[in-house]
Design a protein around this motif. Structure first.
Motif, PDB file in Angstrom:
ATOM      1  N   ILE A  32      47.432  33.154  32.855  1.00  0.00           N
ATOM      2  CA  ILE A  32      46.370  34.019  32.331  1.00  0.00           C
ATOM      3  C   ILE A  32      46.811  34.673  31.024  1.00  0.00           C
ATOM      4  N   TYR A  49      47.774  43.546  31.097  1.00  0.00           N
ATOM      5  CA  TYR A  49      47.390  42.582  32.130  1.00  0.00           C
ATOM      6  C   TYR A  49      46.974  43.300  33.415  1.00  0.00           C
ATOM      7  N   GLY A  53      43.791  41.585  34.464  1.00  0.00           N
ATOM      8  CA  GLY A  53      44.252  40.350  35.085  1.00  0.00           C
ATOM      9  C   GLY A  53      43.779  40.147  36.516  1.00  0.00           C
ATOM     10  N   PHE A  56      40.329  38.463  37.349  1.00  0.00           N
ATOM     11  CA  PHE A  56      40.097  37.020  37.251  1.00  0.00           C
ATOM     12  C   PHE A  56      39.856  36.472  38.652  1.00  0.00           C
TER      13      PHE A  56
END
Length: 116
Positions: A32, A49, A53, A56
């Protein structure tokens, strides 16, 4: 049929992605982050992140991707078919649709250009 196929594809991608995030969290984090480099997202000083993150392959992610892909179906133009009623933004920042600018039987002419 196209919407169903998109639903199937995106759902499978999310299921596989979520499964990989559970089984291989470090590898998926690297993947990612690599995608963030391609989009230059990592250049943002507020980039973290941990903030985005984990979103996702979530249900919200699934709905967002479906919305975008289904909207793109409406924006595709095919020779011999009616033109799409694509959203456009006026100079005032107002979002309108292309057909809003048509008047009576007058042709609507679009002029595209670029400045470099």
């Amino acid at each position: 049929l196209q919407k169903f196929l998109i639903l199937l594809h995106v759902t499978m991608s999310v299921v596989v992605g979520k499964t990989l995030m559970i089984l291989f969290p470090d590898a998926m984090k690297r993947y990612i982050l690599k995608q963030g480099e391609k989009s230059r997202m990592n250049e943002n000083p507020k980039f973290s992140y941990e903030n985005w993150g984990p979103t996702f392959f979530s249900f919200k992610y699934l709905l967002f991707v479906l919305k975008v892909k289904w909207k793109r179906l409406e924006d595709e133009a095919y020779e011999g078919h009616p033109a799409p009623n694509t959203p456009v933004v006026t100079f005032n920042g107002e979002v309108r649709h292309l057909f809003d600018f048509m008047q009576d039987n007058r042709p609507l002419i679009l002029n595209f250009g670029s400045c470099t």
